[in-house]
Design an enzyme around this catalytic site. Sequence first.
Site, PDB file in Angstrom:
ATOM      1  N   GLN A  77      36.581   4.099 -34.663  1.00 23.97           N
ATOM      2  CA  GLN A  77      37.291   5.142 -35.395  1.00 23.97           C
ATOM      3  C   GLN A  77      36.576   6.486 -35.232  1.00 23.97           C
ATOM      4  O   GLN A  77      35.344   6.540 -35.128  1.00 23.97           O
ATOM      5  CB  GLN A  77      37.376   4.784 -36.880  1.00 23.97           C
ATOM      6  CG  GLN A  77      38.154   3.514 -37.159  1.00 23.97           C
ATOM      7  CD  GLN A  77      37.299   2.263 -37.118  1.00 23.97           C
ATOM      8  OE1 GLN A  77      36.196   2.274 -36.573  1.00 23.97           O
ATOM      9  NE2 GLN A  77      37.798   1.178 -37.687  1.00 23.97           N
TER      10      GLN A  77
ATOM     11  N   GLN B 210      41.963   7.007 -32.701  1.00 19.25           N
ATOM     12  CA  GLN B 210      42.074   6.069 -33.813  1.00 19.25           C
ATOM     13  C   GLN B 210      41.603   6.725 -35.105  1.00 19.25           C
ATOM     14  O   GLN B 210      40.522   7.302 -35.164  1.00 19.25           O
ATOM     15  CB  GLN B 210      41.240   4.814 -33.535  1.00 19.25           C
ATOM     16  CG  GLN B 210      41.366   3.749 -34.608  1.00 19.25           C
ATOM     17  CD  GLN B 210      40.721   2.437 -34.215  1.00 19.25           C
ATOM     18  OE1 GLN B 210      40.355   2.234 -33.062  1.00 19.25           O
ATOM     19  NE2 GLN B 210      40.599   1.529 -35.163  1.00 19.25           N
ATOM     20  N   ASP B 211      42.451   6.646 -36.163  1.00 25.73           N
ATOM     21  CA  ASP B 211      42.109   7.178 -37.488  1.00 25.73           C
ATOM     22  C   ASP B 211      41.896   8.693 -37.466  1.00 25.73           C
ATOM     23  O   ASP B 211      40.911   9.208 -38.001  1.00 25.73           O
ATOM     24  CB  ASP B 211      40.857   6.486 -38.042  1.00 25.73           C
ATOM     25  CG  ASP B 211      41.107   5.031 -38.421  1.00 25.73           C
ATOM     26  OD1 ASP B 211      42.147   4.492 -38.018  1.00 25.73           O
ATOM     27  OD2 ASP B 211      40.258   4.450 -39.115  1.00 25.73           O
TER      28      ASP B 211
ATOM     29  N   ASP C 121      46.629   3.567 -36.472  1.00 28.22           N
ATOM     30  CA  ASP C 121      46.480   3.927 -37.890  1.00 28.22           C
ATOM     31  C   ASP C 121      46.044   5.377 -38.061  1.00 28.22           C
ATOM     32  O   ASP C 121      45.177   5.680 -38.887  1.00 28.22           O
ATOM     33  CB  ASP C 121      45.453   3.008 -38.565  1.00 28.22           C
ATOM     34  CG  ASP C 121      45.789   1.539 -38.420  1.00 28.22           C
ATOM     35  OD1 ASP C 121      46.978   1.214 -38.295  1.00 28.22           O
ATOM     36  OD2 ASP C 121      44.849   0.712 -38.422  1.00 28.22           O
TER      37      ASP C 121
ATOM     38  N   ARG D  83      51.755   0.073 -41.264  1.00 27.49           N
ATOM     39  CA  ARG D  83      51.338  -1.240 -41.725  1.00 27.49           C
ATOM     40  C   ARG D  83      50.458  -1.049 -42.962  1.00 27.49           C
ATOM     41  O   ARG D  83      49.841   0.015 -43.140  1.00 27.49           O
ATOM     42  CB  ARG D  83      50.601  -2.019 -40.636  1.00 27.49           C
ATOM     43  CG  ARG D  83      49.348  -1.351 -40.081  1.00 27.49           C
ATOM     44  CD  ARG D  83      48.727  -2.218 -39.009  1.00 27.49           C
ATOM     45  NE  ARG D  83      47.502  -1.641 -38.461  1.00 27.49           N
ATOM     46  CZ  ARG D  83      46.681  -2.272 -37.617  1.00 27.49           C
ATOM     47  NH1 ARG D  83      46.970  -3.509 -37.226  1.00 27.49           N
ATOM     48  NH2 ARG D  83      45.597  -1.691 -37.156  1.00 27.49           N
TER      49      ARG D  83
END
Length: 333
Positions: free
Chosen positions: A111, A133-134, A177, A248
């Site tokens: 992340q 990511q993130d 995410d 999610r």
Amino acid sequence: MIVAADGSGDYRTIQEALDQIADDTNVRTVIYIRNGVYKEKLHVVKPLVSLVGENAELTIITYDDYARKTFPNGEAYETFHSYTVFIGADDFSAERITFRNTAGRGEAVGQALAAYVDGDRVSFKHCRFLGHQDTLFTGPLPPAPMQRTTFGGPREGMPRRNVRQYYEHCYIEGDVDFIFGSATAVFNQCEIFSKRRLGEEDPGEFPSERIHGWLTAPSTPEEIRFGYVFHQCRLTSDAPSQSVYLGRPWRNYAKSAFLLCWMGEHIAAAGWDNWNKPESERTTVFCEYRNTGPGAAVEGRVPWSAQLSDDEAEAYSPISVLAGIDGWNPVTA
């Protein structure tokens, strides 16, 4: 105050300007930032700060920390030390600025947050958030980690608050995410770009038939009605068709809604993923309303998501979601 990397302003770095603000200030401080690349790991911990850039594509705050990086004692940074910018104060606003993390793909570095935003009545207009990511964490942290004893980062052990955030005409990109957290946050007329996860060195490293990402991973508290609300946004991508999910649940009461958005063909027909948590299908609130585009077809959506009626959708207007008891309204007329 004026910040200019070339020395033509009052300060060369943004952090220098922020450090001049009194800890107990009760008046707004506006910091104008001239075009330039500012490599800073920025901390905004004083309230009523506005950062105003010249041009979102040319006023860039950037850093390259990442979760797998280690401190001198050998401990990993993990997710919540990896940010480029930490905003831990209320009544913050930013305009025409890029927040960027250049550490690279999650497959290589884990992340890597461009922004860690944990304040109430926080707004961003015409800003860009760039990462993999993130990319964007909208605090607060959930009550407890799922796999470790601590989260780490600047908010470890702090009391959890219900905070509201507003993003207007922003560009947010990432893959896994890349918008996540517990805040009530409205994204109004933004572009949400899902990056393909094919290996840069080896195109076969991440096949097109696999999942290339999830836009959201909310951890909305059970007692909070609204989590993420995307209103009139464009969901774009260079990922393969049907390879990206709308969201999610990071925690079981996750809430995310997409209203009047245009969705590209990268959005999976099912729309939503339960993250291997079948129990969350009874508790999440994942919903949509009158979206368009090749990724918006409702026929294949998972049965535990919802399509809002006209009456239900009225409650999801940006002003209704954000107002609270103080009547906060950051929406541009």
